[in-house]
Scaffold this active site. Structure first.
Site, PDB file in Angstrom:
ATOM      1  CB  CYS A   6     -19.086  34.510  25.362  1.00  0.00           C
ATOM      2  SG  CYS A   6     -18.265  34.767  26.958  1.00  0.00           S
ATOM      3  CG  ASP A  29     -32.464  26.106  30.509  1.00  0.00           C
ATOM      4  OD1 ASP A  29     -31.473  26.229  31.256  1.00  0.00           O
ATOM      5  OD2 ASP A  29     -32.601  25.141  29.720  1.00  0.00           O
ATOM      6  CG  HIS A  45     -15.983  33.730  30.116  1.00  0.00           C
ATOM      7  ND1 HIS A  45     -16.875  32.843  29.569  1.00  0.00           N
ATOM      8  CD2 HIS A  45     -15.043  32.987  30.749  1.00  0.00           C
ATOM      9  CE1 HIS A  45     -16.484  31.606  29.846  1.00  0.00           C
ATOM     10  NE2 HIS A  45     -15.369  31.669  30.565  1.00  0.00           N
ATOM     11  CG  ASN A  85     -25.892  22.845  38.427  1.00  0.00           C
ATOM     12  OD1 ASN A  85     -26.224  22.526  39.561  1.00  0.00           O
ATOM     13  ND2 ASN A  85     -26.718  22.771  37.399  1.00  0.00           N
ATOM     14  CB  THR A  93     -23.630  21.323  30.565  1.00  0.00           C
ATOM     15  OG1 THR A  93     -24.670  22.294  30.645  1.00  0.00           O
ATOM     16  CG2 THR A  93     -24.090  20.022  31.213  1.00  0.00           C
ATOM     17  CG  HIS A  96     -20.577  32.585  30.660  1.00  0.00           C
ATOM     18  ND1 HIS A  96     -20.037  33.432  29.688  1.00  0.00           N
ATOM     19  CD2 HIS A  96     -21.288  33.396  31.495  1.00  0.00           C
ATOM     20  CE1 HIS A  96     -20.409  34.692  29.933  1.00  0.00           C
ATOM     21  NE2 HIS A  96     -21.172  34.688  31.024  1.00  0.00           N
ATOM     22  CG  HIS A  98     -25.324  29.032  33.923  1.00  0.00           C
ATOM     23  ND1 HIS A  98     -24.074  28.553  33.591  1.00  0.00           N
ATOM     24  CD2 HIS A  98     -26.095  27.940  34.122  1.00  0.00           C
ATOM     25  CE1 HIS A  98     -24.099  27.235  33.597  1.00  0.00           C
ATOM     26  NE2 HIS A  98     -25.320  26.832  33.928  1.00  0.00           N
TER      27      HIS A  98
HETATM   28  P1  AMP Z   1     -25.800  23.780  33.626  1.00  0.00           P
HETATM   29  O1  AMP Z   1     -26.098  22.319  33.412  1.00  0.00           O
HETATM   30  O2  AMP Z   1     -26.015  24.230  35.025  1.00  0.00           O
HETATM   31  O3  AMP Z   1     -24.450  24.159  33.074  1.00  0.00           O
HETATM   32  O4  AMP Z   1     -26.909  24.558  32.800  1.00  0.00           O
HETATM   33  C1  AMP Z   1     -26.788  24.883  31.458  1.00  0.00           C
HETATM   34  C2  AMP Z   1     -28.167  25.197  30.982  1.00  0.00           C
HETATM   35  O5  AMP Z   1     -28.068  25.862  29.741  1.00  0.00           O
HETATM   36  C3  AMP Z   1     -29.054  23.977  30.770  1.00  0.00           C
HETATM   37  O6  AMP Z   1     -30.214  24.071  31.586  1.00  0.00           O
HETATM   38  C4  AMP Z   1     -29.395  24.042  29.274  1.00  0.00           C
HETATM   39  O7  AMP Z   1     -30.723  23.640  29.000  1.00  0.00           O
HETATM   40  C5  AMP Z   1     -29.172  25.507  28.970  1.00  0.00           C
HETATM   41  N1  AMP Z   1     -28.852  25.812  27.595  1.00  0.00           N
HETATM   42  C6  AMP Z   1     -27.941  25.195  26.807  1.00  0.00           C
HETATM   43  N2  AMP Z   1     -27.896  25.785  25.599  1.00  0.00           N
HETATM   44  C7  AMP Z   1     -28.803  26.775  25.613  1.00  0.00           C
HETATM   45  C8  AMP Z   1     -29.242  27.737  24.653  1.00  0.00           C
HETATM   46  N3  AMP Z   1     -28.727  27.804  23.411  1.00  0.00           N
HETATM   47  N4  AMP Z   1     -30.203  28.612  25.018  1.00  0.00           N
HETATM   48  C9  AMP Z   1     -30.746  28.559  26.245  1.00  0.00           C
HETATM   49  N5  AMP Z   1     -30.370  27.683  27.199  1.00  0.00           N
HETATM   50  C10 AMP Z   1     -29.420  26.794  26.885  1.00  0.00           C
HETATM   51 ZN    ZN Z   2     -18.526  33.011  28.372  1.00  0.00          ZN
END
Ligand code: AMP
Ligand code: ZN
Length: 115
Positions: A6, A29, A45, A85, A93, A96, A98
């Site tokens: 967000c 990413d 969200h 995921n 992780t 939100h 994605h």
């Molecule tokens: P997930 O593990 O499926 O929740 O994926 C979260 C993804 O967000 C991971 O591949 C991270 O590398 C990516 N990520 C985390 N912080 C950032 C950020 N500030 N800008 C771009 N990607 C991010």
């Molecule tokens: Zn969000």
């Protein structure tokens, strides 16, 4: 709400934009696992795939339209993978919703099988 994505949508945290419209935002990413690795997120969200409902699901179809358009523009005719995921067991992780879009090389499948 303390949500990283967000904050990215609002521009409070910088990102490398791939695409944006009124419903979705896409950005590279920060830790790419392939030559092409970007994320597509709804501006609304939604915490994850498990929180998709009849009321908010229209954006999911739109996200896949965006993925088709952007990957074609990037020249990914050879293929790409879309992953979401959901939940801790899947390694989500950021809570939100994605969609990871990865490509630009021949992709293996072992990590997607959960080893
Ligand atoms: P997930 O593990 O499926 O929740 O994926 C979260 C993804 O967000 C991971 O591949 C991270 O590398 C990516 N990520 C985390 N912080 C950032 C950020 N500030 N800008 C771009 N990607 C991010
Ligand atoms: Zn969000």
């Amino acid at each position: 709400m303390d949500c990283l994505f967000c904050k990215i949508i609002k521009g409070e945290i910088p990102s490398n934009k791939v695409y944006e419209d009124d419903m979705v935002y896409a950005f590279h990413d920060i830790s790419p696992i392939a030559p092409v690795h970007f994320l597509v997120i709804p501006k609304e969200h939604i915490s994850g795939a498990a929180a998709v409902t009849p009321e908010n699901s229209a954006v999911i179809a739109h996200i896949f339209e965006v993925i088709a358009k952007v990957t074609a523009e990037m020249g990914l005719e050879g293929g790409y993978r879309v992953i979401t995921n959901n939940g801790d067991d899947a390694g989500q992780t950021v809570k939100h919703l994605h969609f990871h879009v990865i490509g630009g090389k021949q992709l293996g499948w072992s990590s997607a099988q959960g080893d």
